[in-house]
Design a protein around this motif. Structure first.
Motif, mmCIF file in Angstrom:
data_model
loop_
_atom_site.group_PDB
_atom_site.id
_atom_site.type_symbol
_atom_site.label_atom_id
_atom_site.label_comp_id
_atom_site.label_asym_id
_atom_site.label_seq_id
_atom_site.Cartn_x
_atom_site.Cartn_y
_atom_site.Cartn_z
ATOM 1 N N ALA A 1 0.839 -1.196 0.000
ATOM 2 C CA ALA A 1 0.000 0.000 0.000
ATOM 3 C C ALA A 1 0.872 1.243 0.000
ATOM 4 N N SER A 2 2.096 1.106 -0.532
ATOM 5 C CA SER A 2 3.059 2.205 -0.477
ATOM 6 C C SER A 2 2.610 3.436 -1.263
ATOM 7 N N GLY A 3 1.667 3.280 -2.161
ATOM 8 C CA GLY A 3 1.153 4.420 -2.907
ATOM 9 C C GLY A 3 -0.113 5.009 -2.311
ATOM 10 N N LYS A 4 -0.494 4.540 -1.126
ATOM 11 C CA LYS A 4 -1.738 5.007 -0.490
ATOM 12 C C LYS A 4 -1.426 5.894 0.706
ATOM 13 N N TYR A 5 -2.377 6.782 1.004
ATOM 14 C CA TYR A 5 -2.202 7.776 2.063
ATOM 15 C C TYR A 5 -3.331 7.704 3.075
ATOM 16 N N ILE A 6 -2.925 7.716 4.350
ATOM 17 C CA ILE A 6 -3.851 7.745 5.480
ATOM 18 C C ILE A 6 -3.634 9.062 6.198
ATOM 19 N N ILE A 7 -4.721 9.751 6.531
ATOM 20 C CA ILE A 7 -4.633 10.907 7.425
ATOM 21 C C ILE A 7 -5.289 10.479 8.733
ATOM 22 N N ALA A 8 -4.585 10.744 9.833
ATOM 23 C CA ALA A 8 -5.045 10.298 11.143
ATOM 24 C C ALA A 8 -5.234 11.482 12.076
ATOM 25 N N ARG A 9 -6.294 11.408 12.877
ATOM 26 C CA ARG A 9 -6.534 12.415 13.921
ATOM 27 C C ARG A 9 -6.520 11.689 15.258
ATOM 28 N N GLY A 10 -5.516 12.010 16.061
ATOM 29 C CA GLY A 10 -5.398 11.453 17.394
ATOM 30 C C GLY A 10 -5.397 12.564 18.417
ATOM 31 N N CYS A 11 -5.002 12.231 19.637
ATOM 32 C CA CYS A 11 -5.016 13.255 20.680
ATOM 33 C C CYS A 11 -3.746 13.262 21.529
ATOM 34 N N ASP A 12 -2.826 12.332 21.270
ATOM 35 C CA ASP A 12 -1.600 12.247 22.048
ATOM 36 C C ASP A 12 -0.408 12.344 21.099
ATOM 37 N N PRO A 13 0.291 13.477 21.089
ATOM 38 C CA PRO A 13 1.410 13.648 20.161
ATOM 39 C C PRO A 13 2.495 12.569 20.281
ATOM 40 N N GLN A 14 2.802 12.136 21.498
ATOM 41 C CA GLN A 14 3.827 11.099 21.664
ATOM 42 C C GLN A 14 3.363 9.765 21.079
ATOM 43 N N MET A 15 2.117 9.423 21.314
ATOM 44 C CA MET A 15 1.579 8.176 20.771
ATOM 45 C C MET A 15 1.529 8.250 19.243
ATOM 46 N N ALA A 16 1.142 9.397 18.703
ATOM 47 C CA ALA A 16 1.086 9.570 17.245
ATOM 48 C C ALA A 16 2.471 9.384 16.628
ATOM 49 N N ALA A 17 3.491 9.934 17.263
ATOM 50 C CA ALA A 17 4.852 9.807 16.739
ATOM 51 C C ALA A 17 5.323 8.351 16.791
ATOM 52 N N ARG A 18 5.059 7.689 17.891
ATOM 53 C CA ARG A 18 5.499 6.298 18.027
ATOM 54 C C ARG A 18 4.741 5.384 17.074
ATOM 55 N N ALA A 19 3.433 5.550 16.993
ATOM 56 C CA ALA A 19 2.630 4.713 16.092
ATOM 57 C C ALA A 19 2.950 5.031 14.635
ATOM 58 N N GLY A 20 3.307 6.279 14.360
ATOM 59 C CA GLY A 20 3.612 6.685 12.992
ATOM 60 C C GLY A 20 4.810 5.977 12.397
ATOM 61 N N THR A 21 5.731 5.533 13.233
ATOM 62 C CA THR A 21 6.872 4.774 12.724
ATOM 63 C C THR A 21 6.611 3.274 12.758
ATOM 64 N N MET A 22 5.749 2.827 13.667
ATOM 65 C CA MET A 22 5.469 1.408 13.827
ATOM 66 C C MET A 22 4.436 0.896 12.819
ATOM 67 N N LEU A 23 3.444 1.702 12.501
ATOM 68 C CA LEU A 23 2.320 1.235 11.681
ATOM 69 C C LEU A 23 2.628 1.004 10.200
ATOM 70 N N PRO A 24 3.373 1.864 9.508
ATOM 71 C CA PRO A 24 3.541 1.660 8.060
ATOM 72 C C PRO A 24 3.971 0.255 7.640
ATOM 73 N N PRO A 25 4.960 -0.361 8.290
ATOM 74 C CA PRO A 25 5.325 -1.716 7.859
ATOM 75 C C PRO A 25 4.190 -2.732 8.032
ATOM 76 N N LEU A 26 3.319 -2.496 8.996
ATOM 77 C CA LEU A 26 2.187 -3.395 9.235
ATOM 78 C C LEU A 26 1.052 -3.148 8.248
ATOM 79 N N LEU A 27 1.137 -2.016 7.533
ATOM 80 C CA LEU A 27 0.077 -1.592 6.613
ATOM 81 C C LEU A 27 0.593 -1.500 5.184
ATOM 82 N N GLY A 28 1.469 -2.399 4.796
ATOM 83 C CA GLY A 28 1.983 -2.405 3.428
ATOM 84 C C GLY A 28 2.750 -1.158 3.070
ATOM 85 N N ASN A 29 3.370 -0.541 4.078
ATOM 86 C CA ASN A 29 4.145 0.699 3.903
ATOM 87 C C ASN A 29 3.306 1.868 3.407
ATOM 88 N N ALA A 30 2.052 1.911 3.845
ATOM 89 C CA ALA A 30 1.205 3.066 3.548
ATOM 90 C C ALA A 30 1.806 4.318 4.174
#
Length: 142
Positions: free
Chosen positions: A25-54
């Motif tokens: 999914a490397s050519g696809k884009y997700i926009i996310a709205r969260g509420c915890d900047p630290q969690m967003a930063a950590r999940a932002g590096t962890m999630l792409p490999p689990l999501l086909g590199n979206a």
């Protein structure tokens, strides 16, 4: 929220994958709205490999989120993180709101998403283990 709670949530996200990380999914884009900047930063590096590199763009404040949402890019998925969903479910203000969004729940946010993005898949969950399966499904991944 402390680091131990964030670590637990990240483990729950990974536990929900069921070991699946196939697909592209490397050519696809997700926009996310969260509420915890630290969690967003950590999940932002962890999630792409689990999501086909979206590609994931995460925001924790409405000014930046709406600017990007309305900025002309067509997103493949709009994601509301569990923390934001839990605040909404509790009828509490979602952190990062502004004058325009004071008192809003997810229904109001989703109306803005539809106005700005049209018929885009919207993923929302209050449970971390559901994040990856729901996002993979929305991205069309196995």
């Amino acid at each position: 929220m402390g680091d131990a709670a964030r670590d637990r949530m990240l483990r729950e996200i990974v536990d929900g994958t069921g070991g699946s990380a196939s697909g592209d999914a490397s050519g696809k884009y997700i926009i996310a709205r969260g509420c915890d900047p630290q969690m967003a930063a950590r999940a932002g590096t962890m999630l792409p490999p689990l999501l086909g590199n979206a590609n994931i763009e995460s925001f924790t404040d409405d000014v930046a989120f709406f600017k990007q949402l309305r900025g002309g890019r067509k997103y493949d998925v709009v994601f509301f993180a569990p923390g934001a969903c839990r605040y909404s479910a509790a009828k509490s203000p979602i952190p990062g709101g502004n004058e325009e969004t004071r008192g809003w729940g997810l229904d109001e946010y989703k109306a803005v998403v539809r106005e700005a993005q049209g018929d885009v898949p919207i993923v929302e969950t209050t449970k971390e283990p559901e994040i990856v399966p729901l996002l993979r499904r929305a991205l069309g991944l196995p």
